[in-house]
Design a protein around this motif. Structure first.
Motif, mmCIF file in Angstrom:
data_model
loop_
_atom_site.group_PDB
_atom_site.id
_atom_site.type_symbol
_atom_site.label_atom_id
_atom_site.label_comp_id
_atom_site.label_asym_id
_atom_site.label_seq_id
_atom_site.Cartn_x
_atom_site.Cartn_y
_atom_site.Cartn_z
ATOM 1 N N GLN A 1 0.829 -1.201 0.000
ATOM 2 C CA GLN A 1 0.000 0.000 0.000
ATOM 3 C C GLN A 1 0.869 1.259 0.000
ATOM 4 O OE1 GLN A 1 -0.257 -2.681 1.898
ATOM 5 N NE2 GLN A 1 -2.342 -3.093 2.540
ATOM 6 N N LYS A 2 1.903 1.274 0.833
ATOM 7 C CA LYS A 2 2.759 2.462 0.885
ATOM 8 C C LYS A 2 3.572 2.623 -0.385
ATOM 9 C CE LYS A 2 3.047 3.558 5.707
ATOM 10 N NZ LYS A 2 3.904 4.031 6.778
ATOM 11 N N ARG A 3 4.044 1.519 -0.964
ATOM 12 C CA ARG A 3 4.772 1.620 -2.239
ATOM 13 C C ARG A 3 3.850 2.181 -3.316
ATOM 14 N NH1 ARG A 3 6.391 -3.589 -0.734
ATOM 15 N NH2 ARG A 3 5.173 -4.448 -2.460
ATOM 16 N N SER A 4 2.597 1.752 -3.317
ATOM 17 C CA SER A 4 1.619 2.247 -4.279
ATOM 18 C C SER A 4 1.379 3.744 -4.081
ATOM 19 C CB SER A 4 0.306 1.471 -4.124
ATOM 20 O OG SER A 4 -0.668 1.950 -5.008
ATOM 21 N N LEU A 5 1.231 4.165 -2.841
ATOM 22 C CA LEU A 5 1.031 5.587 -2.564
ATOM 23 C C LEU A 5 2.264 6.405 -2.939
ATOM 24 C CD1 LEU A 5 -0.882 5.457 0.837
ATOM 25 C CD2 LEU A 5 -1.812 6.050 -1.409
ATOM 26 N N CYS A 6 3.447 5.844 -2.749
ATOM 27 C CA CYS A 6 4.684 6.537 -3.142
ATOM 28 C C CYS A 6 4.687 6.800 -4.644
ATOM 29 C CB CYS A 6 5.918 5.713 -2.767
ATOM 30 S SG CYS A 6 6.336 5.729 -1.009
ATOM 31 N N LYS A 7 4.324 5.797 -5.430
ATOM 32 C CA LYS A 7 4.282 5.981 -6.883
ATOM 33 C C LYS A 7 3.286 7.073 -7.264
ATOM 34 C CE LYS A 7 5.696 1.517 -8.693
ATOM 35 N NZ LYS A 7 5.290 0.374 -9.537
ATOM 36 N N ARG A 8 2.157 7.086 -6.595
ATOM 37 C CA ARG A 8 1.143 8.094 -6.895
ATOM 38 C C ARG A 8 1.600 9.491 -6.481
ATOM 39 N NH1 ARG A 8 -1.143 3.374 -6.985
ATOM 40 N NH2 ARG A 8 -3.082 3.017 -8.102
ATOM 41 N N ALA A 9 2.309 9.582 -5.368
ATOM 42 C CA ALA A 9 2.823 10.882 -4.931
ATOM 43 C C ALA A 9 3.849 11.410 -5.935
ATOM 44 C CB ALA A 9 3.444 10.767 -3.541
ATOM 45 N N ILE A 10 4.722 10.554 -6.409
ATOM 46 C CA ILE A 10 5.721 10.973 -7.387
ATOM 47 C C ILE A 10 5.035 11.365 -8.699
ATOM 48 C CG2 ILE A 10 7.740 10.225 -8.729
ATOM 49 C CD1 ILE A 10 8.210 10.736 -5.649
ATOM 50 N N TRP A 11 3.999 10.631 -9.076
ATOM 51 C CA TRP A 11 3.210 10.959 -10.278
ATOM 52 C C TRP A 11 2.619 12.360 -10.144
ATOM 53 C CZ3 TRP A 11 1.790 9.474 -15.089
ATOM 54 C CH2 TRP A 11 0.604 9.980 -15.610
ATOM 55 N N MET A 12 1.970 12.622 -9.000
ATOM 56 C CA MET A 12 1.324 13.916 -8.807
ATOM 57 C C MET A 12 2.365 15.037 -8.807
ATOM 58 S SD MET A 12 -1.851 13.329 -8.893
ATOM 59 C CE MET A 12 -2.159 15.073 -8.834
ATOM 60 N N GLU A 13 3.499 14.800 -8.188
ATOM 61 C CA GLU A 13 4.559 15.804 -8.170
ATOM 62 C C GLU A 13 5.005 16.138 -9.601
ATOM 63 O OE1 GLU A 13 8.321 16.542 -5.322
ATOM 64 O OE2 GLU A 13 8.350 14.623 -6.391
ATOM 65 N N ALA A 14 5.155 15.122 -10.430
ATOM 66 C CA ALA A 14 5.564 15.344 -11.823
ATOM 67 C C ALA A 14 4.488 16.106 -12.598
ATOM 68 C CB ALA A 14 5.871 14.003 -12.492
ATOM 69 N N ILE A 15 3.231 15.760 -12.375
ATOM 70 C CA ILE A 15 2.124 16.454 -13.047
ATOM 71 C C ILE A 15 2.112 17.932 -12.648
ATOM 72 C CG2 ILE A 15 -0.413 16.636 -13.140
ATOM 73 C CD1 ILE A 15 0.720 14.300 -14.788
ATOM 74 N N ILE A 16 2.279 18.184 -11.357
ATOM 75 C CA ILE A 16 2.298 19.572 -10.860
ATOM 76 C C ILE A 16 3.455 20.338 -11.485
ATOM 77 C CG2 ILE A 16 2.704 20.986 -8.800
ATOM 78 C CD1 ILE A 16 1.166 18.685 -7.263
ATOM 79 N N GLU A 17 4.623 19.721 -11.539
ATOM 80 C CA GLU A 17 5.786 20.400 -12.112
ATOM 81 C C GLU A 17 5.596 20.689 -13.600
ATOM 82 O OE1 GLU A 17 9.203 18.109 -10.955
ATOM 83 O OE2 GLU A 17 9.155 18.952 -8.935
ATOM 84 N N GLN A 18 4.935 19.788 -14.311
ATOM 85 C CA GLN A 18 4.648 20.055 -15.722
ATOM 86 C C GLN A 18 3.746 21.271 -15.870
ATOM 87 O OE1 GLN A 18 3.040 16.526 -17.580
ATOM 88 N NE2 GLN A 18 5.062 15.867 -18.251
ATOM 89 N N GLN A 19 2.733 21.354 -15.018
ATOM 90 C CA GLN A 19 1.813 22.488 -15.082
ATOM 91 C C GLN A 19 2.517 23.784 -14.681
ATOM 92 O OE1 GLN A 19 -1.889 21.665 -13.042
ATOM 93 N NE2 GLN A 19 -2.086 19.669 -14.023
ATOM 94 N N GLU A 20 3.390 23.715 -13.693
ATOM 95 C CA GLU A 20 4.138 24.915 -13.284
ATOM 96 C C GLU A 20 5.096 25.360 -14.389
ATOM 97 O OE1 GLU A 20 4.120 24.237 -8.445
ATOM 98 O OE2 GLU A 20 5.781 23.420 -9.627
ATOM 99 N N ALA A 21 5.698 24.401 -15.087
ATOM 100 C CA ALA A 21 6.582 24.753 -16.207
ATOM 101 C C ALA A 21 5.783 25.434 -17.317
ATOM 102 C CB ALA A 21 7.289 23.504 -16.732
#
Length: 122
Positions: A50-70
């Motif tokens: 469960q935590k590994r799955s949440l880690c992947k999702r957190a990294i995904w969201m961080e990348a999505i946010i950074e794309q939008q900020e760029a």
């Protein structure tokens, strides 16, 4: 053989990190962040599925946010509602995982040396 992704896929998939082309800067950054997050939580080997799955999702969201900020920094239009939702989602994931670093269970030097000696005699 399926080609590896050189950019974020348009939709989240559980294997999105594994499907990244490891030769790209994006893939290296994503993998480094995943490892860093897992290490801050005590190490990948102690994390539940469960935590590994949440880690992947957190990294995904961080990348999505950074794309939008760029995109914003380039003067492009960005849906502020989606950006806010992504930030809130990331905050929720990180709070669920824990915001504090977790200490790893590391034996002291005496225990380590005893264990090494026992392994050598086996």
């Amino acid at each position: 053989m399926e080609a590896k992704n050189r950019e974020l896929p348009p939709r989240y998939r559980p294997d999105w990190i594994e499907k990244m082309d490891g030769r790209t800067t994006l893939a290296r950054v994503v993998n480094e962040r995943y490892e860093t997050l897992a290490n801050d939580l005590g190490g990948i080997e102690v994390l539940s599925y469960q935590k590994r799955s949440l880690c992947k999702r957190a990294i995904w969201m961080e990348a999505i946010i950074e794309q939008q900020e760029a995109a914003l920094s380039r003067g492009e239009e960005v849906d502020q509602g989606k950006l806010t939702q992504a930030v809130n989602t990331l905050i929720g994931l990180l709070k669920t995982l824990g915001l504090e670093r977790q200490a790893r269970d590391v034996p002291d030097l005496q225990q380590y040396l005893q264990r090494r000696q026992q392994e050598a005699t086996v």
